[in-house]
Design an enzyme around this catalytic site. Structure first.
Site, PDB file in Angstrom:
ATOM      1  CG  HIS A 149      -3.678   9.969 -10.855  1.00 59.15           C
ATOM      2  ND1 HIS A 149      -4.114  11.115 -10.244  1.00 59.15           N
ATOM      3  CD2 HIS A 149      -2.328  10.059 -10.922  1.00 59.15           C
ATOM      4  CE1 HIS A 149      -3.076  11.879  -9.931  1.00 59.15           C
ATOM      5  NE2 HIS A 149      -1.978  11.261 -10.339  1.00 59.15           N
TER       6      HIS A 149
HETATM    7  S1  FES Z   1      -7.664  10.263 -10.529  1.00 60.47           S
HETATM    8 FE1  FES Z   1      -6.061  11.144  -9.436  1.00 60.47          FE
HETATM    9  S2  FES Z   1      -6.760  13.136  -9.188  1.00 60.47           S
HETATM   10 FE2  FES Z   1      -8.347  12.222 -10.216  1.00 60.47          FE
END
Ligand code: FES
Length: 238
Positions: free
Chosen positions: A203
């Site tokens: 993410h």
């Molecule tokens: S940024 Fe979501 S798991 Fe690493």
């Protein structure tokens, strides 16, 4: 009707009226006596109905004839049964608890991985290695002088999870962290991201060269595990 009684009745029928009356009186007396003796031997049921046709619930039936042996003998038998069954129950309970604890405890291979030894001499400066410890990846980074300076110079008080670099290392050149993203648990990639540290592609979380969360959804810095330096070149994690 007995033979004697039948004969007496026949004689009474055939006898003259006066004699018949006397014989009848004798018979009546006998009947009365028989009735009296019968009424004395009547068994009173514990469930008989008393006045107003109400069931008598206060009468206690006697179980005397079902009782065998002396009182001491009965007690001994009762104690033996209670003690024996109690012992068996305790044994069963102990086995159940023991089996449960054995099942819940860590298996031999997990215990073997509780501590991991790392030879630091094999990790050149400016490089990362990933060690598997208790099923998780652990990053061991041999930091350069520039990286240490950069980590120190960061204004950590303004960070999302404020922590100075000195609180995250025991020796400045060695950075040891659990390699699990604090957002949702992906494994970040080393030597990447906007801050020269780690980048989580899941993410888009960025960590700096001290493993602190700098950008993206990660709420916390990368976790520091328990570790110790045995000597200059040996590290024990766990
Ligand atoms: S940024 Fe979501 S798991 Fe690493």
């Amino acid at each position: 009707m007995s033979l004697t009684h039948r004969a007496a009745t026949t004689l009474v029928r055939r006898a003259p009226p006066a004699v018949r009356q006397t014989a009848a009186a004798v018979q009546q007396q006998r009947r009365t006596k028989a009735d009296a003796s019968t009424s004395q031997a009547v068994f009173t049921s514990p469930f008989h109905r008393g006045q107003n046709n109400q069931q008598d619930t206060t009468a206690i039936p006697s179980f005397k004839k079902y009782r065998g042996g002396s009182e001491a003998g009965n007690k001994l038998f009762s104690y033996f049964m209670v003690g024996g069954l109690g012992g068996l129950s305790a044994l069963g309970a102990k086995d159940t608890v023991q089996n449960f604890l054995v099942n819940m405890s860590a298996s031999a291979d997990v215990l073997a991985q509780a501590k991991v030894e790392v030879d630091l001499a094999t990790i050149p400066e400016g490089k990362n290695v990933i060690i598997k410890w208790r099923g998780k990846p652990v990053f061991v980074r041999h930091r350069t002088a520039d990286e240490i300076k950069e980590a120190d110079d960061t204004d950590w008080a303004k960070l999302r999870d404020p922590q100075p670099d000195s609180a995250r290392v025991k020796k400045p050149e060695w950075l040891i962290m659990v390699g699990v993203c604090t957002h949702l648990g992906c494994v970040p990639i080393g030597e990447s991201g906007d801050f020269g540290g780690w980048f989580c592609p899941c993410h888009g979380s960025h960590y700096d060269i001290s493993g602190r969360a700098r950008k993206g959804p990660a709420p916390l810095n990368l976790e520091i595990p328990e570790y110790d330096f045995m000597d200059e070149t040996n590290l024990v994690i766990g």
